[in-house]
Design a protein around this motif. Structure first.
Motif, PDB file in Angstrom:
ATOM      1  N   MET A  90      71.533  45.073 100.744  1.00 12.76           N
ATOM      2  CA  MET A  90      70.136  44.812 100.524  1.00 12.76           C
ATOM      3  C   MET A  90      69.799  43.235 100.751  1.00 12.76           C
ATOM      4  SD  MET A  90      69.686  46.462  96.663  1.00 12.76           S
ATOM      5  CE  MET A  90      67.947  45.925  96.446  1.00 12.76           C
ATOM      6  N   TYR A  91      70.895  42.374 100.684  1.00 13.44           N
ATOM      7  CA  TYR A  91      70.742  41.150 100.829  1.00 13.44           C
ATOM      8  C   TYR A  91      70.610  40.953 102.566  1.00 13.44           C
ATOM      9  CZ  TYR A  91      72.141  36.396 102.228  1.00 13.44           C
ATOM     10  OH  TYR A  91      72.165  34.993 102.493  1.00 13.44           O
ATOM     11  N   ALA A  92      71.550  41.907 103.240  1.00 15.91           N
ATOM     12  CA  ALA A  92      71.337  41.732 104.582  1.00 15.91           C
ATOM     13  C   ALA A  92      70.173  42.230 105.154  1.00 15.91           C
ATOM     14  CB  ALA A  92      72.633  42.595 105.275  1.00 15.91           C
ATOM     15  N   VAL A  93      69.391  43.148 104.780  1.00 11.79           N
ATOM     16  CA  VAL A  93      68.055  43.426 105.050  1.00 11.79           C
ATOM     17  C   VAL A  93      67.034  42.428 105.000  1.00 11.79           C
ATOM     18  CG1 VAL A  93      66.222  45.131 104.567  1.00 11.79           C
ATOM     19  CG2 VAL A  93      68.436  45.826 104.601  1.00 11.79           C
ATOM     20  N   LEU A  94      67.278  41.684 103.866  1.00  9.32           N
ATOM     21  CA  LEU A  94      66.229  40.560 103.873  1.00  9.32           C
ATOM     22  C   LEU A  94      66.813  39.697 104.827  1.00  9.32           C
ATOM     23  CD1 LEU A  94      66.556  40.148  99.975  1.00  9.32           C
ATOM     24  CD2 LEU A  94      64.638  41.052 101.343  1.00  9.32           C
ATOM     25  N   LEU A  95      67.711  39.255 104.980  1.00  8.03           N
ATOM     26  CA  LEU A  95      68.312  38.022 106.084  1.00  8.03           C
ATOM     27  C   LEU A  95      67.766  38.819 107.485  1.00  8.03           C
ATOM     28  CD1 LEU A  95      69.822  35.595 106.505  1.00  8.03           C
ATOM     29  CD2 LEU A  95      71.994  37.086 106.818  1.00  8.03           C
ATOM     30  N   GLY A  96      67.891  40.069 107.719  1.00 12.82           N
ATOM     31  CA  GLY A  96      67.655  40.394 109.091  1.00 12.82           C
ATOM     32  C   GLY A  96      65.867  40.200 109.105  1.00 12.82           C
ATOM     33  N   GLU A  97      65.176  40.544 108.025  1.00 15.84           N
ATOM     34  CA  GLU A  97      63.690  40.244 108.262  1.00 15.84           C
ATOM     35  C   GLU A  97      63.366  38.855 108.413  1.00 15.84           C
ATOM     36  OE1 GLU A  97      62.008  42.002 104.733  1.00 15.84           O
ATOM     37  OE2 GLU A  97      62.285  43.754 105.307  1.00 15.84           O
ATOM     38  N   GLU A  98      64.160  37.890 107.908  1.00 11.02           N
ATOM     39  CA  GLU A  98      63.892  36.478 108.045  1.00 11.02           C
ATOM     40  C   GLU A  98      64.238  36.064 109.377  1.00 11.02           C
ATOM     41  OE1 GLU A  98      65.231  32.216 105.922  1.00 11.02           O
ATOM     42  OE2 GLU A  98      64.155  33.873 104.781  1.00 11.02           O
ATOM     43  N   TRP A  99      65.278  36.429 109.851  1.00  8.93           N
ATOM     44  CA  TRP A  99      65.896  36.398 111.046  1.00  8.93           C
ATOM     45  C   TRP A  99      64.880  36.671 112.192  1.00  8.93           C
ATOM     46  CZ3 TRP A  99      70.989  34.543 112.743  1.00  8.93           C
ATOM     47  CH2 TRP A  99      71.157  34.466 114.084  1.00  8.93           C
ATOM     48  N   GLU A 100      64.345  37.611 112.030  1.00  7.18           N
ATOM     49  CA  GLU A 100      63.284  38.128 112.962  1.00  7.18           C
ATOM     50  C   GLU A 100      61.866  37.817 113.117  1.00  7.18           C
ATOM     51  OE1 GLU A 100      63.695  40.394 115.806  1.00  7.18           O
ATOM     52  OE2 GLU A 100      65.958  41.114 115.206  1.00  7.18           O
ATOM     53  N   ASN A 101      61.455  37.170 111.890  1.00 10.21           N
ATOM     54  CA  ASN A 101      60.095  37.036 111.573  1.00 10.21           C
ATOM     55  C   ASN A 101      59.930  35.507 111.391  1.00 10.21           C
ATOM     56  OD1 ASN A 101      59.514  39.794 111.750  1.00 10.21           O
ATOM     57  ND2 ASN A 101      59.775  40.044 109.590  1.00 10.21           N
ATOM     58  N   ARG A 102      60.921  34.861 110.674  1.00 16.54           N
ATOM     59  CA  ARG A 102      60.704  33.516 110.290  1.00 16.54           C
ATOM     60  C   ARG A 102      61.208  32.498 110.957  1.00 16.54           C
ATOM     61  NH1 ARG A 102      62.744  30.139 106.259  1.00 16.54           N
ATOM     62  NH2 ARG A 102      60.974  28.394 105.626  1.00 16.54           N
ATOM     63  N   LEU A 103      62.597  32.631 111.179  1.00 16.25           N
ATOM     64  CA  LEU A 103      63.545  31.606 111.614  1.00 16.25           C
ATOM     65  C   LEU A 103      62.836  30.841 112.937  1.00 16.25           C
ATOM     66  CD1 LEU A 103      66.938  32.622 110.579  1.00 16.25           C
ATOM     67  CD2 LEU A 103      65.558  30.741 109.540  1.00 16.25           C
ATOM     68  N   PRO A 104      62.692  31.760 114.109  1.00 19.61           N
ATOM     69  CA  PRO A 104      62.422  31.608 115.467  1.00 19.61           C
ATOM     70  C   PRO A 104      61.258  30.440 115.380  1.00 19.61           C
ATOM     71  CG  PRO A 104      62.743  33.848 115.452  1.00 19.61           C
ATOM     72  CD  PRO A 104      62.953  33.592 114.052  1.00 19.61           C
ATOM     73  N   SER A 105      60.063  30.520 114.675  1.00 21.03           N
ATOM     74  CA  SER A 105      59.081  29.864 114.614  1.00 21.03           C
ATOM     75  C   SER A 105      59.349  28.712 113.909  1.00 21.03           C
ATOM     76  CB  SER A 105      57.773  30.473 114.045  1.00 21.03           C
ATOM     77  OG  SER A 105      58.028  30.801 112.627  1.00 21.03           O
TER      78      SER A 105
END
Length: 227
Positions: A90-105
Motif C-alpha cells: 500500500m505504501y508503494a502505491v502511494l509512493l508511485g502516485e507521488e513519483w508520477e504526479n508531484r515529484l517532477p514538478s
C-alpha cells in the motif's frame, strides 16, 4: 519460507549497495515526505529476511516434533509477515502516485534556485544524477532557463549537463538532450518489474506454507512432549 527470507535479504542488500538506486532516492527525498531513508529501508528488509529464516526454522522444528505450539507460532509469524508485506504494498502505491504526479514538478521548481557558485547538497546530488544518467534537468535543459544564475552567467548550464565543455562552459547545444526523470523512470520501471515478480512469487510461497502449516497443525492431536 526460506526462499522468501532470501528474497528480502537480496532486496535489502541491493538497496544498500546499488549506487544508482541510492542516488535516485536521495535526490527525490528533497521534495517528498514519504520517500524513505534509503539505508533504513535496506536495514529493515535485511532484518525481515533474517526473521523469516528464523520463522522457517521454527516451522521445520514444529513439523518434525509435531508440536502445536511451534506450528501455532509459525502460523502467527507468517500472518504477521504477510500483513507487513500488504502494508508495504500500500505504501508503494502511494509512493508511485507521488513519483508520477508531484515529484517532477516540485523538483523543476527547485531547479530555479540551483546555485552555480555556492552549491549545496541538492546541487551536488543533482550533478551526480546528471553524470550518472547522462541527462540534464528533470524534463530537459530548458528547466534551467528561468534560473537566475543561468541568465546571469550567459545562459550556460551546469557543467554536469555536458559530456564535454567549450572553454570550461556547458552550453545547451552540447548538453544532454533528455531530462533525468525520463532516464530514471526507465531504470525504476525495470527494477519495479523485477520486484513485483519476486513479490508475487514470495506471496505464493508464503500462502502455501501457511496452508500446509494449518493442515499439519490440525492433524497433530498429541500434546507437546519435550521429555
Amino acid at each position: 519460507m526460506q526462499l522468501s527470507g532470501g528474497a528480502f535479504l537480496s532486496v535489502g542488500i541491493l538497496l544498500l549497495y546499488k549506487r544508482d538506486l541510492h542516488d535516485i532516492f536521495k535526490l527525490f527525498s528533497y521534495e517528498s515526505k514519504i520517500v524513505p531513508s534509503f539505508q533504513n529501508v535496506g536495514y529493515v528488509l535485511i532484518g525481515v529476511g533474517a526473521l523469516i529464516f528464523i520463522v522457517g526454522l521454527l516451522g521445520c522444528c514444529g513439523s518434525v516434533r509435531e508440536s502445536k505450539l511451534l506450528l501455532g507460532l509459525y502460523i502467527f509469524f507468517i500472518i504477521l509477515v504477510m500483513t507487513g508485506e500488504l502494508v508495504v504494498g500500500m505504501y508503494a502505491v502511494l509512493l508511485g502516485e507521488e513519483w508520477e504526479n508531484r515529484l517532477p514538478s516540485t523538483l523543476k521548481h527547485r531547479i530555479l534556485t540551483y546555485n552555480y557558485t555556492q552549491p549545496a547538497m541538492f546541487e551536488y546530488d543533482l550533478d551526480v544524477i546528471h553524470k550518472q544518467f547522462m541527462c540534464c534537468g528533470i524534463e530537459g535543459p530548458k528547466d534551467f532557463h528561468a534560473n537566475i544564475d543561468y541568465q546571469l552567467y550567459g545562459k550556460r548550464l551546469p557543467s554536469s549537463c555536458c559530456s564535454r565543455l567549450q572553454n570550461g562552459v556547458c552550453v545547451e547545444t552540447d548538453s544532454y538532450g533528455y531530462g533525468c526523470y525520463r532516464n530514471i523512470n526507465e531504470q525504476m520501471t525495470t527494477y519495479s518489474h523485477v520486484i513485483i515478480a519476486v513479490g508475487i512469487a514470495v506471496a505464493v510461497l508464503e500462502l502455501t506454507a501457511l496452508i500446509l502449516a494449518v493442515c499439519v497443525c490440525r492433524n497433530t492431536s498429541e500434546d507437546d512432549d519435550y521429555d
